[in-house]
Design an enzyme around this catalytic site. Structure first.
Site, mmCIF file in Angstrom:
data_model
loop_
_atom_site.group_PDB
_atom_site.id
_atom_site.type_symbol
_atom_site.label_atom_id
_atom_site.label_comp_id
_atom_site.label_asym_id
_atom_site.label_seq_id
_atom_site.Cartn_x
_atom_site.Cartn_y
_atom_site.Cartn_z
ATOM 1 N N HIS A 58 51.996 41.693 42.754
ATOM 2 C CA HIS A 58 52.683 41.907 40.441
ATOM 3 C C HIS A 58 54.260 41.469 40.823
ATOM 4 C CE1 HIS A 58 48.692 43.938 39.696
ATOM 5 N NE2 HIS A 58 48.550 42.838 40.200
ATOM 6 N N GLU A 60 56.050 43.653 39.713
ATOM 7 C CA GLU A 60 57.000 44.983 39.283
ATOM 8 C C GLU A 60 57.166 45.456 41.108
ATOM 9 O OE1 GLU A 60 55.166 44.883 35.793
ATOM 10 O OE2 GLU A 60 54.161 43.935 37.608
ATOM 11 N N CYS A 88 50.825 48.445 35.249
ATOM 12 C CA CYS A 88 49.809 48.645 35.693
ATOM 13 C C CYS A 88 49.913 50.330 36.801
ATOM 14 C CB CYS A 88 48.753 47.268 36.639
ATOM 15 S SG CYS A 88 48.604 47.239 37.727
ATOM 16 N N CYS A 91 51.196 49.664 39.560
ATOM 17 C CA CYS A 91 52.468 49.418 39.779
ATOM 18 C C CYS A 91 53.905 50.843 39.176
ATOM 19 C CB CYS A 91 53.053 47.965 38.867
ATOM 20 S SG CYS A 91 52.456 46.597 39.512
#
Length: 154
Positions: A58, A60, A88, A91
């Site tokens: 992801h 992040e 999410c 993260c």
């Protein structure tokens, strides 16, 4: 929030938006993230789980990894993470583990949001570290990028 901090947040969130657009151009869900410490970008990331065959890639997570490598420490105390989409749970957990001070995000993720929409992990009283949450910075623009991406796939 004072005007100077708001414009500072918008400046770095615009960099995250540019990364989101790069992700979109490669067929990834358009999410971008930037980690800033003392006014300097120390990590960037754009969604890459498809291209990297990595469910943890992801924006992040990639930005946090780069930031930690840049300073030679897994703890990013005092850092701010800017993300175009609400992080999410994975993260959000990584931000807590890294001791990130603030997260600034544009659009809520009503399906998977880990800091406001579904869960409130990053500033939970149950954890030993709480991240300051700022939401809605450039929210309309961030949401529009996501909406356009998914509309094109329908």
């Amino acid at each position: 929030m004072d005007e100077r901090r708001e414009s500072h947040d918008e400046f770095f969130l615009r960099q995250a938006l540019a990364l989101a657009r790069e992700a979109e151009s490669t067929g990834e869900v358009p999410v971008g993230a930037v980690v800033v410490l003392q006014g300097t970008v120390i990590g960037t990331g754009r969604n890459s789980p498809i291209s990297q065959n990595d469910p943890t890639a992801h924006a992040e997570i990639l930005a946090l990894r780069e930031a930690a490598a840049a300073i030679g420490n897994y703890r990013l105390e005092g850092a701010t993470l800017y993300a175009t989409l609400e992080p999410c749970v994975m993260c959000a957990g990584a931000m807590v583990a890294a001791r990130v001070a603030r997260v600034v995000f544009g659009a809520r993720d009503l399906r998977f949001g880990g800091v406001r929409s579904k869960f409130r992990l990053a500033d939970s009283d149950l954890l030993n570290h709480r991240v300051e949450i700022v939401e809605g910075v450039l929210g309309a623009e961030c949401a529009e990028v996501m909406q356009r991406f998914f509309a094109a796939r329908r």
